[in-house]
Design a protein around this motif. Structure first.
Motif, mmCIF file in Angstrom:
data_model
loop_
_atom_site.group_PDB
_atom_site.id
_atom_site.type_symbol
_atom_site.label_atom_id
_atom_site.label_comp_id
_atom_site.label_asym_id
_atom_site.label_seq_id
_atom_site.Cartn_x
_atom_site.Cartn_y
_atom_site.Cartn_z
ATOM 1 N N SER A 134 0.850 -1.194 0.000
ATOM 2 C CA SER A 134 0.000 0.000 0.000
ATOM 3 C C SER A 134 0.880 1.235 0.000
ATOM 4 N N ALA A 135 0.245 2.394 -0.099
ATOM 5 C CA ALA A 135 1.010 3.646 -0.162
ATOM 6 C C ALA A 135 1.788 3.895 1.118
ATOM 7 N N THR A 136 1.238 3.507 2.262
ATOM 8 C CA THR A 136 1.909 3.754 3.536
ATOM 9 C C THR A 136 2.692 2.549 4.038
ATOM 10 N N GLY A 137 2.531 1.392 3.401
ATOM 11 C CA GLY A 137 3.161 0.172 3.887
ATOM 12 C C GLY A 137 2.333 -0.542 4.936
ATOM 13 N N GLU A 138 1.216 0.073 5.354
ATOM 14 C CA GLU A 138 0.297 -0.522 6.317
ATOM 15 C C GLU A 138 -0.982 -0.941 5.591
ATOM 16 N N ASP A 139 -1.880 -1.601 6.305
ATOM 17 C CA ASP A 139 -3.213 -1.832 5.760
ATOM 18 C C ASP A 139 -3.887 -0.482 5.534
ATOM 19 N N VAL A 140 -4.473 -0.304 4.347
ATOM 20 C CA VAL A 140 -5.117 0.968 3.997
ATOM 21 C C VAL A 140 -6.498 0.678 3.430
ATOM 22 N N ALA A 141 -7.470 1.458 3.884
ATOM 23 C CA ALA A 141 -8.822 1.419 3.328
ATOM 24 C C ALA A 141 -9.192 2.808 2.831
ATOM 25 N N GLU A 142 -9.956 2.844 1.737
ATOM 26 C CA GLU A 142 -10.425 4.122 1.212
ATOM 27 C C GLU A 142 -11.930 4.060 1.013
ATOM 28 N N PHE A 143 -12.598 5.134 1.405
ATOM 29 C CA PHE A 143 -14.038 5.277 1.225
ATOM 30 C C PHE A 143 -14.284 6.448 0.282
ATOM 31 N N HIS A 144 -14.869 6.197 -0.870
ATOM 32 C CA HIS A 144 -15.188 7.240 -1.846
ATOM 33 C C HIS A 144 -16.692 7.499 -1.743
ATOM 34 N N VAL A 145 -17.037 8.591 -1.096
ATOM 35 C CA VAL A 145 -18.444 8.896 -0.818
ATOM 36 C C VAL A 145 -18.843 10.169 -1.549
ATOM 37 N N HIS A 146 -20.152 10.440 -1.564
ATOM 38 C CA HIS A 146 -20.620 11.709 -2.128
ATOM 39 C C HIS A 146 -20.123 12.847 -1.230
ATOM 40 N N GLY A 147 -19.689 13.945 -1.859
ATOM 41 C CA GLY A 147 -18.962 14.979 -1.126
ATOM 42 C C GLY A 147 -19.807 16.006 -0.441
ATOM 43 N N GLY A 148 -20.833 15.578 0.286
ATOM 44 C CA GLY A 148 -21.634 16.504 1.082
ATOM 45 C C GLY A 148 -21.129 16.540 2.518
ATOM 46 N N ARG A 149 -21.306 17.663 3.182
ATOM 47 C CA ARG A 149 -20.801 17.803 4.552
ATOM 48 C C ARG A 149 -21.481 16.824 5.506
ATOM 49 N N ALA A 150 -22.787 16.613 5.341
ATOM 50 C CA ALA A 150 -23.495 15.698 6.238
ATOM 51 C C ALA A 150 -23.028 14.259 6.040
ATOM 52 N N VAL A 151 -22.774 13.868 4.777
ATOM 53 C CA VAL A 151 -22.289 12.517 4.490
ATOM 54 C C VAL A 151 -20.923 12.312 5.150
ATOM 55 N N LEU A 152 -20.034 13.287 4.959
ATOM 56 C CA LEU A 152 -18.697 13.155 5.525
ATOM 57 C C LEU A 152 -18.747 13.125 7.052
ATOM 58 N N ALA A 153 -19.570 13.972 7.648
ATOM 59 C CA ALA A 153 -19.667 14.003 9.105
ATOM 60 C C ALA A 153 -20.143 12.664 9.655
ATOM 61 N N ALA A 154 -21.113 12.057 8.980
ATOM 62 C CA ALA A 154 -21.625 10.765 9.431
ATOM 63 C C ALA A 154 -20.559 9.681 9.301
ATOM 64 N N LEU A 155 -19.800 9.703 8.195
ATOM 65 C CA LEU A 155 -18.756 8.699 7.984
ATOM 66 C C LEU A 155 -17.636 8.855 9.010
ATOM 67 N N ILE A 156 -17.202 10.080 9.239
ATOM 68 C CA ILE A 156 -16.133 10.322 10.219
ATOM 69 C C ILE A 156 -16.578 9.888 11.611
ATOM 70 N N THR A 157 -17.820 10.158 11.960
ATOM 71 C CA THR A 157 -18.328 9.744 13.269
ATOM 72 C C THR A 157 -18.330 8.227 13.393
ATOM 73 N N ALA A 158 -18.737 7.541 12.318
ATOM 74 C CA ALA A 158 -18.790 6.079 12.347
ATOM 75 C C ALA A 158 -17.399 5.463 12.473
ATOM 76 N N ILE A 159 -16.408 6.081 11.841
ATOM 77 C CA ILE A 159 -15.040 5.557 11.927
ATOM 78 C C ILE A 159 -14.441 5.854 13.294
ATOM 79 N N SER A 160 -14.689 7.040 13.817
ATOM 80 C CA SER A 160 -14.020 7.477 15.043
ATOM 81 C C SER A 160 -14.435 6.672 16.269
#
Length: 452
Positions: A73-99
């Motif tokens: 991977s780019a960092t040499g570690e396990d890497v995951a990428e989430f490509h979501v629709h770029g709305g603020r509410a979508v991103l806020a929900a995703l960040i909350t779920a990951i955190s």
């Protein structure tokens, strides 16, 4: 858990809202983040469309996810990428779920790249090239940064370091077999030849440098002169937009105004300064002081005067005196005669003197062409330049000095020469970031944006 052992996440795409937003996760918990949000791990390095759900099972977004198991991977570690629709509410929900996933935390600036460096995915010169690529404003800066990212300097430095180690091994073998008659002499001759060739190569690289570092920083051009001669109007002409207030009243510009330009791929910062004159207004006095300071530091000064008026010789003398004072080399001063539409000189005067109409644009294309030629001479050819930062130049100079001293000491004792070779190899190791560079890592990576 140590911060470096935690899994990090961040938005790695542009400002919201946007069509697509990319959230990157790196660390041992990247797989857990994927399975928590999408249920199962997708196939490695294949885009997969999945419905993201939070811990309560509520849908977040219909997204594309990717899985890059380490170390591939780019960092040499396990890497995951989430490509979501770029709305603020979508991103806020995703960040909350990951955190809320255990041992997850938001990444610091440059932390993804630092992990790539620490895991051997790139050396320090390549990381600096990546930083330059992110901040490149012109095509020439982009090409130079890309060459560094692709290992232009790093590959040469690794080759030099290996050759130094080989020469050092020959000298140290001669020390070990010093009682074997001709053996030391037979080993020293090729070692000295190799050291001399290495020294000459590095000296040649250092002698050719300067342009690449200047290209990173850009050319600074200051527009100076007396009040109300059209400095701000010329600034707007060069910028092709209204960046400075234009007024018939003297003293309108009180502070230094800067605009970044791309002149034929050359990065140029143009500075509009306050009119230089004697005044009792304390605010304008400070503006004049700043104007003089920026003009003194500029690589080129465009001194504006009205038409055929006589240039203020005293002001020009004071400016040139300060620009040549002490260690300040000071660039040239061009006289630009403005308002030629009202009569006076034609489009060009003597060498280093130009006639323009800043309000109508007459003569401005010729002035811009002259600026491009000046920039070309100023930056020189940097297509094959290896050194782009002062840190790199200083370490190469240390390596060169150690090689030179090893050649001088070889007759006095192999042990002293071998020690200087170790110092040269150490300097190149620091250049690559492989030894004793903890003190510079923070300064380099904190300049990166979050998510890179």
């Amino acid at each position: 858990m140590h911060p470096r052992d935690q899994t990090i996440f961040a938005l790695s795409s542009g400002r919201l809202p946007s069509a697509i937003a990319v959230v990157r996760v790196s660390g041992s918990g990247a797989g857990l983040a994927l399975t928590t949000l999408v249920g199962t791990l997708p196939r490695p390095r294949q885009a997969s469309r999945r419905l993201l759900r939070d811990a309560a099972g509520q849908p977040i977004d219909d997204a594309v996810v990717l899985w890059f198991p380490g170390p591939g991977s780019a960092t040499g570690e396990d890497v995951a990428e989430f490509h979501v629709h770029g709305g603020r509410a979508v991103l806020a929900a995703l960040i909350t779920a990951i955190s809320v996933i255990p041992n997850m935390r938001a990444a610091e600036p440059g932390e993804f790249t630092r992990r790539a460096f620490e895991n051997g995915k790139l050396d320090l010169t390549e990381a600096e090239g990546l930083d330059d690529l992110i901040h490149a404003d012109t095509d020439r800066q982009r090409r130079q940064a890309l060459r560094q990212l692709q290992g232009l300097l790093g590959n040469r430095a690794r080759d030099w370091r290996e050759r130094i180690i080989e020469a050092s091994a020959l000298i140290e073998a001669g020390i070990d077999f010093s009682d074997e008659g001709d053996v030391p002499a037979e080993l020293m001759a090729p070692a000295v030849k190799a050291i001399r060739a290495l020294h000459d190569e590095i000296v040649k690289v250092l002698a050719a440098q300067g342009q690449a570092e200047r290209l990173r920083d850009g050319l600074v051009v200051a527009i100076a002169g007396e009040p109300n001669v059209g400095k701000s109007t010329l600034m707007n002409q060069l910028a092709r937009r209204e960046v400075a207030i234009v007024s018939p009243h003297a003293g309108t510009t009180r502070d230094v105004i800067e605009v970044q330009l791309d002149l034929d791929g050359y990065p140029v910062t143009v500075i509009d300064t306050a009119g230089i004159r004697e005044t009792d207004d304390p605010v304008e006095q400070e503006g004049v002081r700043r104007a003089r300071a920026r003009a003194e530091d500029a690589d080129l000064v465009l001194w504006l005067v009205e038409g055929t008026r006589v240039v203020d010789a005293e002001a020009m003398r004071s400016l040139r005196k300060s620009r040549n004072d002490g260690d300040r080399s000071g660039g040239p001063v061009w006289i630009v005669r403005n308002k030629i539409d009202l009569g006076g000189i034609g489009e060009a005067g003597s060498r280093g003197e130009f006639g323009i109409s800043a309000s109508r644009g007459d003569g401005v294309p010729g002035l811009v062409d002259a600026l491009v030629r000046f920039a070309s001479d100023f930056f020189g050819t940097s297509e094959g330049a290896l050194v782009t930062r002062a840190r790199q130049r200083d370490l190469l100079r240390q390596a060169s000095d150690s090689l030179r001293r090893s050649l001088e000491l070889v007759e006095e004792g192999e042990e002293l020469a071998a020690e200087e070779l170790r110092a040269a190899a150490y300097a190149l190791g620091r250049l690559l970031g492989r030894v004793d560079v903890e003190d510079v890592l923070g300064a380099i990576f904190q300049k990166f944006c979050i998510g890179k």
